[in-house]
Design a protein around this motif. Structure first.
Motif, PDB file in Angstrom:
ATOM      1  N   MET A   1     -12.816  -9.628  -7.245  1.00 37.67           N
ATOM      2  CA  MET A   1     -12.339  -8.960  -6.048  1.00 37.67           C
ATOM      3  C   MET A   1     -12.978  -9.612  -4.825  1.00 37.67           C
ATOM      4  N   THR A   2     -12.148  -9.957  -3.870  1.00 37.13           N
ATOM      5  CA  THR A   2     -12.625 -10.603  -2.667  1.00 37.13           C
ATOM      6  C   THR A   2     -12.081  -9.875  -1.445  1.00 37.13           C
ATOM      7  N   TYR A   3     -12.992  -9.432  -0.620  1.00 38.73           N
ATOM      8  CA  TYR A   3     -12.607  -8.746   0.611  1.00 38.73           C
ATOM      9  C   TYR A   3     -13.336  -9.412   1.761  1.00 38.73           C
ATOM     10  N   TYR A   4     -12.582  -9.730   2.787  1.00 37.58           N
ATOM     11  CA  TYR A   4     -13.153 -10.410   3.936  1.00 37.58           C
ATOM     12  C   TYR A   4     -12.823  -9.624   5.189  1.00 37.58           C
ATOM     13  N   VAL A   5     -13.840  -9.279   5.946  1.00 44.47           N
ATOM     14  CA  VAL A   5     -13.663  -8.586   7.220  1.00 44.47           C
ATOM     15  C   VAL A   5     -14.164  -9.492   8.332  1.00 44.47           C
ATOM     16  N   ASP A   6     -13.311  -9.730   9.289  1.00 44.52           N
ATOM     17  CA  ASP A   6     -13.674 -10.454  10.499  1.00 44.52           C
ATOM     18  C   ASP A   6     -14.060  -9.412  11.537  1.00 44.52           C
ATOM     19  N   ARG A   7     -15.346  -9.309  11.848  1.00 42.07           N
ATOM     20  CA  ARG A   7     -15.842  -8.345  12.835  1.00 42.07           C
ATOM     21  C   ARG A   7     -15.788  -8.987  14.203  1.00 42.07           C
ATOM     22  N   GLN A   8     -15.013  -8.367  15.092  1.00 38.23           N
ATOM     23  CA  GLN A   8     -14.917  -8.816  16.477  1.00 38.23           C
ATOM     24  C   GLN A   8     -15.481  -7.701  17.351  1.00 38.23           C
ATOM     25  N   CYS A   9     -16.428  -8.033  18.166  1.00 30.60           N
ATOM     26  CA  CYS A   9     -17.092  -7.010  18.953  1.00 30.60           C
ATOM     27  C   CYS A   9     -16.905  -7.296  20.436  1.00 30.60           C
ATOM     28  N   GLN A  10     -16.192  -6.408  21.111  1.00 32.63           N
ATOM     29  CA  GLN A  10     -15.924  -6.558  22.535  1.00 32.63           C
ATOM     30  C   GLN A  10     -17.083  -5.997  23.361  1.00 32.63           C
ATOM     31  N   ILE A  11     -17.927  -5.199  22.722  1.00 32.09           N
ATOM     32  CA  ILE A  11     -19.049  -4.595  23.433  1.00 32.09           C
ATOM     33  C   ILE A  11     -20.352  -4.920  22.709  1.00 32.09           C
ATOM     34  N   GLU A  12     -21.442  -4.818  23.424  1.00 37.84           N
ATOM     35  CA  GLU A  12     -22.765  -5.024  22.836  1.00 37.84           C
ATOM     36  C   GLU A  12     -23.434  -3.664  22.712  1.00 37.84           C
ATOM     37  N   ASP A  13     -23.867  -3.352  21.514  1.00 44.95           N
ATOM     38  CA  ASP A  13     -24.515  -2.079  21.256  1.00 44.95           C
ATOM     39  C   ASP A  13     -25.309  -2.245  19.964  1.00 44.95           C
ATOM     40  N   VAL A  14     -26.539  -1.789  19.965  1.00 45.12           N
ATOM     41  CA  VAL A  14     -27.365  -1.931  18.761  1.00 45.12           C
ATOM     42  C   VAL A  14     -26.979  -0.925  17.688  1.00 45.12           C
ATOM     43  N   ALA A  26     -14.618  -1.099   3.885  1.00 50.70           N
ATOM     44  CA  ALA A  26     -13.227  -1.521   3.732  1.00 50.70           C
ATOM     45  C   ALA A  26     -12.905  -1.794   2.262  1.00 50.70           C
ATOM     46  N   ALA A  27     -13.804  -2.476   1.567  1.00 44.17           N
ATOM     47  CA  ALA A  27     -13.587  -2.777   0.142  1.00 44.17           C
ATOM     48  C   ALA A  27     -13.462  -1.501  -0.677  1.00 44.17           C
ATOM     49  N   LEU A  28     -14.246  -0.504  -0.349  1.00 45.54           N
ATOM     50  CA  LEU A  28     -14.164   0.772  -1.055  1.00 45.54           C
ATOM     51  C   LEU A  28     -12.775   1.393  -0.871  1.00 45.54           C
ATOM     52  N   ALA A  29     -12.271   1.375   0.346  1.00 44.13           N
ATOM     53  CA  ALA A  29     -10.968   1.976   0.630  1.00 44.13           C
ATOM     54  C   ALA A  29      -9.822   1.187   0.002  1.00 44.13           C
ATOM     55  N   ILE A  30      -9.940  -0.120  -0.021  1.00 50.65           N
ATOM     56  CA  ILE A  30      -8.854  -1.000  -0.448  1.00 50.65           C
ATOM     57  C   ILE A  30      -8.871  -1.268  -1.953  1.00 50.65           C
ATOM     58  N   GLY A  31     -10.048  -1.171  -2.559  1.00 54.14           N
ATOM     59  CA  GLY A  31     -10.283  -1.635  -3.921  1.00 54.14           C
ATOM     60  C   GLY A  31      -9.342  -1.133  -4.992  1.00 54.14           C
ATOM     61  N   ASP A  32      -8.866   0.105  -4.897  1.00 56.96           N
ATOM     62  CA  ASP A  32      -7.950   0.631  -5.912  1.00 56.96           C
ATOM     63  C   ASP A  32      -6.517   0.135  -5.721  1.00 56.96           C
ATOM     64  N   TYR A  33      -6.248  -0.555  -4.618  1.00 58.12           N
ATOM     65  CA  TYR A  33      -4.878  -0.935  -4.289  1.00 58.12           C
ATOM     66  C   TYR A  33      -4.650  -2.438  -4.220  1.00 58.12           C
ATOM     67  N   ARG A  34      -5.714  -3.185  -3.937  1.00 60.54           N
ATOM     68  CA  ARG A  34      -5.578  -4.635  -3.815  1.00 60.54           C
ATOM     69  C   ARG A  34      -6.823  -5.313  -4.343  1.00 60.54           C
ATOM     70  N   ASP A  35      -6.629  -6.433  -5.061  1.00 59.86           N
ATOM     71  CA  ASP A  35      -7.760  -7.189  -5.594  1.00 59.86           C
ATOM     72  C   ASP A  35      -8.452  -8.019  -4.527  1.00 59.86           C
ATOM     73  N   SER A  36      -7.721  -8.344  -3.477  1.00 60.61           N
ATOM     74  CA  SER A  36      -8.309  -9.103  -2.384  1.00 60.61           C
ATOM     75  C   SER A  36      -7.578  -8.741  -1.099  1.00 60.61           C
ATOM     76  N   ALA A  37      -8.292  -8.869  -0.011  1.00 56.23           N
ATOM     77  CA  ALA A  37      -7.689  -8.558   1.278  1.00 56.23           C
ATOM     78  C   ALA A  37      -8.546  -9.135   2.392  1.00 56.23           C
ATOM     79  N   GLU A  38      -7.868  -9.470   3.479  1.00 58.19           N
ATOM     80  CA  GLU A  38      -8.535  -9.885   4.704  1.00 58.19           C
ATOM     81  C   GLU A  38      -8.073  -8.956   5.808  1.00 58.19           C
ATOM     82  N   LEU A  39      -9.007  -8.568   6.662  1.00 62.92           N
ATOM     83  CA  LEU A  39      -8.646  -7.774   7.820  1.00 62.92           C
ATOM     84  C   LEU A  39      -9.619  -8.042   8.942  1.00 62.92           C
ATOM     85  N   SER A  40      -9.179  -7.752  10.138  1.00 60.20           N
ATOM     86  CA  SER A  40     -10.039  -7.840  11.310  1.00 60.20           C
ATOM     87  C   SER A  40     -10.373  -6.433  11.756  1.00 60.20           C
ATOM     88  N   ILE A  41     -11.623  -6.242  12.130  1.00 60.38           N
ATOM     89  CA  ILE A  41     -12.038  -4.981  12.738  1.00 60.38           C
ATOM     90  C   ILE A  41     -12.611  -5.333  14.100  1.00 60.38           C
TER      91      ILE A  41
END
Length: 153
Positions: A1-14, A26-41
């Motif tokens: 299983m391969t899940y890739y999230v591209d984190r894009q941050c428009q703001i700076e916050d610790v 994301a992998a937890l939510a997607i895992g029962d439905y897809r073996d792999s996925a890419e998404l941007s957050i």
């Protein structure tokens, strides 16, 4: 299983989740439905959330999470699931108002958004009950309590 999230941050916050946390949720939510996925957050401020919510939903106010599913053209195989846009100030204020740990609320928003990307919705009562039950089950796997317990009926 391969899940890739591209984190894009428009703001700076610790107090923002890192890419590893976003990917785990994301992998937890997607895992029962897809073996792999890419998404941007994309993590945004109120202004960007409000603009996108107005442009795409006709609602002139910021919102906690927006989901933009990617529709793969026929004959093309891509793992791209879509994009989530999460408004950090809204998530933070909701967590405070609802007396929830901030990262628990972030996990809920990522899971909720990913379920939307998978086609789940909460437009009618039956769909809302199905989606909420799934969110509760997934969050429990992270040892996060039912996010709907504190809401008014």
């Amino acid at each position: 299983m391969t899940y890739y999230v591209d984190r894009q941050c428009q703001i700076e916050d610790v107090n923002l989740p890192d890419e590893a946390e976003l990917t785990r949720w994301a992998a937890l939510a997607i895992g029962d439905y897809r073996d792999s996925a890419e998404l941007s957050i994309r993590i945004v401020d109120n202004a960007e959330s409000q603009q996108l919510n107005n442009d795409y939903r006709g609602k002139d106010k910021p919102t906690n999470v927006l989901s933009f599913p990617f529709e793969v053209p026929d004959g093309i195989e891509l793992d791209l699931l879509g994009d989530l846009v999460i408004c950090a100030p809204i998530v933070s204020s909701e967590a405070t108002e609802q007396n929830k740990p901030l990262m628990h609320h972030w996990a809920h928003m990522v899971i909720h958004g990913c379920l939307h990307l998978l086609g789940f919705d909460h437009i009618n009562d039956a769909d809302a009950e199905e989606m909420e039950a799934l969110e509760i089950k997934l969050l429990a796997q992270l040892e996060i309590s039912n996010p709907y317990d504190n809401e008014d009926p």
